[in-house]
Scaffold this motif. Structure first.
Motif, PDB file in Angstrom:
ATOM      1  N   GLN A   1       5.420  36.527  11.227  1.00  0.00           N
ATOM      2  CA  GLN A   1       5.423  35.084  11.039  1.00  0.00           C
ATOM      3  C   GLN A   1       6.523  34.486  11.902  1.00  0.00           C
ATOM      4  O   GLN A   1       7.686  34.881  11.808  1.00  0.00           O
ATOM      5  CB  GLN A   1       5.646  34.749   9.561  1.00  0.00           C
ATOM      6  N   ARG A   2       6.161  33.540  12.758  1.00  0.00           N
ATOM      7  CA  ARG A   2       7.131  32.898  13.638  1.00  0.00           C
ATOM      8  C   ARG A   2       7.580  31.573  13.048  1.00  0.00           C
ATOM      9  O   ARG A   2       6.771  30.789  12.548  1.00  0.00           O
ATOM     10  CB  ARG A   2       6.546  32.719  15.036  1.00  0.00           C
ATOM     11  N   VAL A   3       8.873  31.331  13.131  1.00  0.00           N
ATOM     12  CA  VAL A   3       9.465  30.132  12.552  1.00  0.00           C
ATOM     13  C   VAL A   3      10.170  29.350  13.658  1.00  0.00           C
ATOM     14  O   VAL A   3      11.048  29.881  14.341  1.00  0.00           O
ATOM     15  CB  VAL A   3      10.460  30.486  11.431  1.00  0.00           C
ATOM     16  N   GLU A   4       9.801  28.107  13.842  1.00  0.00           N
ATOM     17  CA  GLU A   4      10.381  27.282  14.901  1.00  0.00           C
ATOM     18  C   GLU A   4      11.492  26.395  14.343  1.00  0.00           C
ATOM     19  O   GLU A   4      11.508  26.034  13.165  1.00  0.00           O
ATOM     20  CB  GLU A   4       9.299  26.404  15.529  1.00  0.00           C
ATOM     21  N   ASN A   5      12.441  26.045  15.219  1.00  0.00           N
ATOM     22  CA  ASN A   5      13.456  25.030  14.925  1.00  0.00           C
ATOM     23  C   ASN A   5      14.275  25.356  13.671  1.00  0.00           C
ATOM     24  O   ASN A   5      14.490  24.499  12.811  1.00  0.00           O
ATOM     25  CB  ASN A   5      12.802  23.650  14.778  1.00  0.00           C
ATOM     26  N   THR A   6      14.728  26.585  13.590  1.00  0.00           N
ATOM     27  CA  THR A   6      15.569  26.971  12.455  1.00  0.00           C
ATOM     28  C   THR A   6      16.947  26.333  12.614  1.00  0.00           C
ATOM     29  O   THR A   6      17.627  26.542  13.622  1.00  0.00           O
ATOM     30  CB  THR A   6      15.715  28.497  12.390  1.00  0.00           C
ATOM     31  N   PRO A   7      17.404  25.549  11.632  1.00  0.00           N
ATOM     32  CA  PRO A   7      18.720  24.905  11.760  1.00  0.00           C
ATOM     33  C   PRO A   7      19.845  25.931  11.670  1.00  0.00           C
ATOM     34  O   PRO A   7      19.727  26.942  10.973  1.00  0.00           O
ATOM     35  CB  PRO A   7      18.756  23.939  10.572  1.00  0.00           C
ATOM     36  N   ILE A   8      20.928  25.668  12.386  1.00  0.00           N
ATOM     37  CA  ILE A   8      22.074  26.573  12.368  1.00  0.00           C
ATOM     38  C   ILE A   8      23.106  26.088  11.355  1.00  0.00           C
ATOM     39  O   ILE A   8      23.082  24.956  10.891  1.00  0.00           O
ATOM     40  CB  ILE A   8      22.710  26.714  13.763  1.00  0.00           C
ATOM     41  N   ASP A   9      24.017  27.008  11.018  1.00  0.00           N
ATOM     42  CA  ASP A   9      25.150  26.725  10.129  1.00  0.00           C
ATOM     43  C   ASP A   9      24.709  26.231   8.752  1.00  0.00           C
ATOM     44  O   ASP A   9      25.386  25.400   8.124  1.00  0.00           O
ATOM     45  CB  ASP A   9      26.101  25.712  10.773  1.00  0.00           C
ATOM     46  N   GLN A  10      23.598  26.753   8.276  1.00  0.00           N
ATOM     47  CA  GLN A  10      23.145  26.438   6.928  1.00  0.00           C
ATOM     48  C   GLN A  10      22.131  27.485   6.474  1.00  0.00           C
ATOM     49  O   GLN A  10      21.661  28.292   7.264  1.00  0.00           O
ATOM     50  CB  GLN A  10      22.534  25.044   6.848  1.00  0.00           C
ATOM     51  N   THR A  11      21.832  27.451   5.184  1.00  0.00           N
ATOM     52  CA  THR A  11      20.869  28.384   4.609  1.00  0.00           C
ATOM     53  C   THR A  11      19.467  27.786   4.671  1.00  0.00           C
ATOM     54  O   THR A  11      19.269  26.609   4.347  1.00  0.00           O
ATOM     55  CB  THR A  11      21.224  28.699   3.151  1.00  0.00           C
ATOM     56  N   THR A  12      18.524  28.592   5.101  1.00  0.00           N
ATOM     57  CA  THR A  12      17.127  28.177   5.183  1.00  0.00           C
ATOM     58  C   THR A  12      16.266  29.161   4.394  1.00  0.00           C
ATOM     59  O   THR A  12      16.429  30.370   4.532  1.00  0.00           O
ATOM     60  CB  THR A  12      16.642  28.145   6.643  1.00  0.00           C
ATOM     61  N   THR A  13      15.387  28.640   3.560  1.00  0.00           N
ATOM     62  CA  THR A  13      14.448  29.479   2.823  1.00  0.00           C
ATOM     63  C   THR A  13      13.131  29.530   3.578  1.00  0.00           C
ATOM     64  O   THR A  13      12.583  28.485   3.962  1.00  0.00           O
ATOM     65  CB  THR A  13      14.221  28.928   1.404  1.00  0.00           C
ATOM     66  N   ILE A  14      12.629  30.733   3.799  1.00  0.00           N
ATOM     67  CA  ILE A  14      11.360  30.932   4.501  1.00  0.00           C
ATOM     68  C   ILE A  14      10.405  31.649   3.557  1.00  0.00           C
ATOM     69  O   ILE A  14      10.710  32.729   3.059  1.00  0.00           O
ATOM     70  CB  ILE A  14      11.556  31.748   5.789  1.00  0.00           C
ATOM     71  N   THR A  15       9.266  31.018   3.308  1.00  0.00           N
ATOM     72  CA  THR A  15       8.267  31.577   2.412  1.00  0.00           C
ATOM     73  C   THR A  15       7.136  32.205   3.226  1.00  0.00           C
ATOM     74  O   THR A  15       6.668  31.609   4.219  1.00  0.00           O
ATOM     75  CB  THR A  15       7.705  30.493   1.477  1.00  0.00           C
ATOM     76  N   GLU A  16       6.711  33.370   2.817  1.00  0.00           N
ATOM     77  CA  GLU A  16       5.638  34.092   3.508  1.00  0.00           C
ATOM     78  C   GLU A  16       4.343  33.282   3.445  1.00  0.00           C
ATOM     79  O   GLU A  16       3.928  32.811   2.384  1.00  0.00           O
ATOM     80  CB  GLU A  16       5.429  35.451   2.861  1.00  0.00           C
ATOM     81  N   ILE A  17       3.710  33.109   4.597  1.00  0.00           N
ATOM     82  CA  ILE A  17       2.405  32.454   4.650  1.00  0.00           C
ATOM     83  C   ILE A  17       1.343  33.473   4.252  1.00  0.00           C
ATOM     84  O   ILE A  17       1.234  34.531   4.888  1.00  0.00           O
ATOM     85  CB  ILE A  17       2.116  31.916   6.065  1.00  0.00           C
ATOM     86  N   PRO A  18       0.573  33.205   3.203  1.00  0.00           N
ATOM     87  CA  PRO A  18      -0.413  34.193   2.734  1.00  0.00           C
ATOM     88  C   PRO A  18      -1.442  34.546   3.808  1.00  0.00           C
ATOM     89  O   PRO A  18      -1.760  33.730   4.664  1.00  0.00           O
ATOM     90  CB  PRO A  18      -1.066  33.495   1.538  1.00  0.00           C
TER      91      PRO A  18
END
Length: 599
Positions: A582-599
C-alpha cells in the motif's frame, strides 16, 4: 578528545598491527596472512578515530524518580543461588488505554515459597500510566495485573483484534495471559485460552506473531532449561570449588519452545510438535534449545514470518516458514547458529534490522562476558549470514561485558539505526575470580556512522551521551518508546534486584522524523510483521512493526523513523503481513500519522 580507555584501545589495535609483522621468519602464506591482518587492524583503528569525531552530542537523562517510577525488581534470593534469580526481568512499553502515550509494565519475580521475609508480602508486576508528557502514575492495584509469581518476560499483542492490547507474562512455572477489558482493567484468561504451557516450564522470551497470515496473532514462547530447585541443588555448581554459585546452563538439559495457534475464539492450540520447532540434540535426543531471545522477522522476503531464536551455550536456531503451518530449521546452514569459529556462545537478547539501509538484514545478539556481541549480516542469499561484528565496529569494545538487552533504534534521528545493549553479570562475587569483571556494568551505545564499506558502528563515550546512560547496573531487559511526544526515542533498562533506569532522550539536533501507527483490517489489527519502506537520500529505509525485541521485553508498536535534515517525503510504502503493498502519499513530517490497511 578521546577518553583514556578509548585511546588505550586504539593504541592496542595499532600495537597488535605492528606486532603482526614482527618475529621469526614465517612461511610465505603465513606472512601474507599476517600482513593482511596488520593492514585490517590499522584500517579499523583509523576508522575508529575518524568515526569518534563525528558522533553527535545527544544526552540521555535519568528521569526514573522524576517521572514517578518507584518499581524495584525482587528476585527472591536468600542464599541458595537458584539460577532463575539471575535472569529477570522484562519490561514493556505499550499503550494499554489507547490514549496515544506509551505506558510501562515491569515484570517482577517473587520470594521463594517459605522464604518471605518477616513483615513482607509477595511483590507483584507493576503497571504505570503515562500522562503523555513522560510522567507516570502507578495503576497496578485494581488493574488485574497485580499478580505474584516468578515472572521473567512479557509479550504484548491484540490477539482478538478488539483494539486493545493484551499481555502475556512468562516465568518459572509457565505462562499467564491477561485480556485487556478496557477501562484500565485486565482479566486473566490463561486456562480458557490454553496457553499456560506446563508447570514444569521455565518460559522466557515470547512474541505475538501471525505465522499463518490468517489475520489472527499466534503466540511463540521460548523456554530456557529443564529446571527445578532439586535439579539446581543436584548440579551443585561452585564458583571457586568451594563457594556455592549460580549454575552454568551447560549443566542443565535444554527445553522445547512452544507455538500456540490462535483459533479465533479466544482459544489457542499448542501446535509445537507438528510445526517443527521442537529440535532435538542429535547426540543425546534431549531438547536442543535453551532459549532466551527471539527475533520474529521475514528473513527471505516471501511475506511469511520466520523466527530467529537466541540460545544460551547451544546453537542458535533459525526457523524458516514453509507456508503450510510448519517451519524448517536452518541455523547451522545459515551461519547464525555459531560464531565464526564454529563455537556456541551464551546468547541472550536479540534484534533484527536493516541497519545499513542497503537491503541486507542484520541480526544482533548479546552474548556472555568475554564473547563479542554478534552481528550477523546477510550475504549472497537471504538465508546466508556472516558475523561482521569486528568489521562493523561492535566486536572488540563489546567483548568484556555480559550483554542481555539489545536493540536497534535511531536515537539521533539521522535515518540510520544505532545499537544499544544493557549489560550486567550473573554472579555478585565475579570480581573475586575475574578481575576484569564486575557485577554491575554500564550499558553500551554504538552510533551508526553510515559507512557501508565496513565499520558502521562507533562506540559512544559518556562525553557524547551523558553519564546517566552509562551508570553501572545489573542490566537485563530493555525497551524504547517516545514517552513525551517530542519525536525522539527514550529508553528504559531493567536490572536484577534493583530499580530500572528510565532515560529521556534530550537530543537537540533539529532532525526531522515521521511516526507511523499502522492499523490492520485484513491482517492482524496491530499490523505486527508489517514493513514500512521510504526512500531517503538515495537509500531505502525499511522498518518493521515489531514490539518483540531485546531481552524478555517489548518496545512500542508505533514506528519512528528519523529523516535527518530532510523535510519532505515523496512516498511511504507499507508492506502488510502477507505481502500486500500500500502506497501512501504526502505523509506529514514531525508528527504521528495513522495508516489503516485498505481491504
Amino acid at each position: 578528545m578521546p577518553n583514556k580507555s578509548s585511546l588505550a584501545r586504539d593504541q592496542e589495535i595499532a600495537s597488535c598491527a605492528r606486532g603482526a609483522t614482527k618475529g621469526r621468519r614465517l612461511p610465505a602464506s603465513r606472512q601474507r596472512w599476517q600482513l593482511h591482518l596488520a593492514a585490517l587492524l590499522l584500517l579499523l583503528a583509523a576508522r575508529v578515530m575518524a568515526g569518534r569525531e563525528k558522533i553527535p552530542l545527544v544526552k540521555f537523562t535519568d528521569i526514573t524518580r522524576e517521572a514517578g517510577i518507584g518499581f524495584v525488581q525482587e528476585n527472591g534470593a536468600y542464599g541458595e543461588k537458584l539460577l532463575p534469580e539471575t535472569m529477570g526481568g522484562g519490561v514493556a512499553f505499550f499503550d494499554y488505554d489507547n490514549d496515544g502515550a506509551p505506558d510501562l509494565l515491569f515484570i517482577n519475580s517473587c520470594y521463594w515459597p517459605g522464604h518471605i521475609p518477616p513483615g513482607r508480602t509477595q511483590p507483584t508486576m507493576a503497571l504505570y500510566h503515562n500522562d503523555g508528557h513522560g510522567h507516570f502514575t502507578e495503576v497496578t492495584k485494581g488493574s488485574g495485573l497485580a499478580v505474584s509469581y516468578y515472572g521473567m518476560g512479557v509479550a504484548v499483542g491484540d490477539y482478538d483484534n478488539d483494539g486493545l492490547e493484551d499481555v502475556l507474562i512468562t516465568g518459572v512455572g509457565g505462562n499467564r495471559l491477561f485480556h485487556n477489558e478496557g477501562g484500565g482493567k485486565f482479566r486473566e484468561v490463561t486456562r480458557e485460552a490454553g496457553v499456560a504451557g506446563s508447570t514444569n516450564d521455565w518460559s522466557t522470551c515470547a512474541a505475538f506473531i501471525d505465522y499463518d497470515n490468517d489475520g489472527k496473532l499466534d503466540l511463540f514462547v521460548g523456554n530456557y532449561i529443564k529446571w527445578s530447585p532439586d535439579i539446581d541443588a543436584g548440579v551443585g555448581y561452585k564458583i571457586d570449588g568451594r563457594t556455592r554459585a549460580y549454575g552454568q546452563p551447560m549443566n542443565f538439559e535444554g527445553a522445547y519452545p512452544r507455538l500456540f495457534h490462535n483459533d479465533g475464539n479466544g482459544h489457542f492450540t499448542d501446535v509445537s510438535a507438528q510445526a517443527g520447532i521442537q529440535i532435538k540434540n542429535p547426540a543425546t535426543g534431549v531438547p536442543a534449545a535453551k532459549s532466551l531471545g527471539v527475533a520474529p522477522v521475514d528473513i527471505n522476503g516471501d511475506g511469511w514470518m520466520d523466527l530467529i531464536v537466541a540460545n544460551d551455550t547451544v546453537p542458535n536456531l533459525v526457523f524458516i516458514n514453509q507456508h503450510d503451518g510448519t517451519f524448517k530449521e536452518i541455523g547451522a546452514q545459515s551461519g547464525v547458529a555459531f560464531d565464526s569459529y564454529g563455537n556456541t556462545r551464551g546468547a541472550m537478547g536479540i534484534d533484527a534490522a536493516y541497519f545499513r539501509n542497503d537491503g541486507k538484514l542484520g541480526i544482533g545478539i548479546g552474548n556472555f562476558a568475554n564473547e563479542m556481541t554478534a552481528l550477523y549480516v546477510q550475504q549472497n542469499s537471504p538465508t546466508n549470514f556472516s558475523d561482521e561484528a569486528i568489521t562493523e565496529g561492535v566486536g572488540p569494545d563489546s567483548r568484556r561485558f555480559l550483554k542481555f538487552g539489545l536493540f536497534f533504534f535511531d536515537y539521533d534521528l539521522d535515518g540510520r539505526l544505532d545499537l544499544l545493549t544493557a549489560d550486567g553479570h550473573l554472579e555478585q562475587e565475579i570480581s573475586k575470580i575475574q578481575a576484569s569483571q564486575t557485577y554491575a556494568q554500564p550499558a553500551q551505545l554504538f552510533w551508526n556512522a553510515g559507512d557501508n564499506s565496513g565499520g558502521c558502528f562507533v562506540t559512544v563515550p559518556p562525553a557524547k551521551a551523558g553519564s546517566d546512560l552509562f551508570k553501572p547496573m545489573v542490566g537485563r531487559g530493555s525497551a524504547f518508546a517516545d514517552i513525551d511526544g517530542d519525536g525522539d526515542l527514550d529508553v528504559v533498562l531493567t536490572q536484577v534486584g534493583g530499580p530500572p533506569l528510565l532515560l529521556r532522550n534530550d537530543q537537540n539536533l533539529h532532525h526531522h522524523w515521521i511516526r507511523l501507527k499502522l492499523v490492520g483490517t485484513k491482517c492482524n489489527r496491530d499490523a505486527i510483521g508489517a514493513w514500512i519502506k521510504i526512500q531517503l537520500n538515495g537509500q531505502m529505509l525499511s522498518r518493521q512493526v515489531m514490539p518483540t525485541r531485546s531481552y524478555l521485553s517489548q518496545s512500542e508498536l508505533p514506528v519512528s523513523i528519523g529523516l535527518g535534515n530532510s523535510t519532505q517525503l515523496d512516498q511511504v510504502e507499507i508492506v502488510w503481513p502477507g505481502g500486500k503493498i500500500q502506497r501512501v502519499e504526502n505523509t506529514p513530517i514531525d508528527q504521528t500519522t495513522t495508516i489503516t490497511e485498505i481491504p
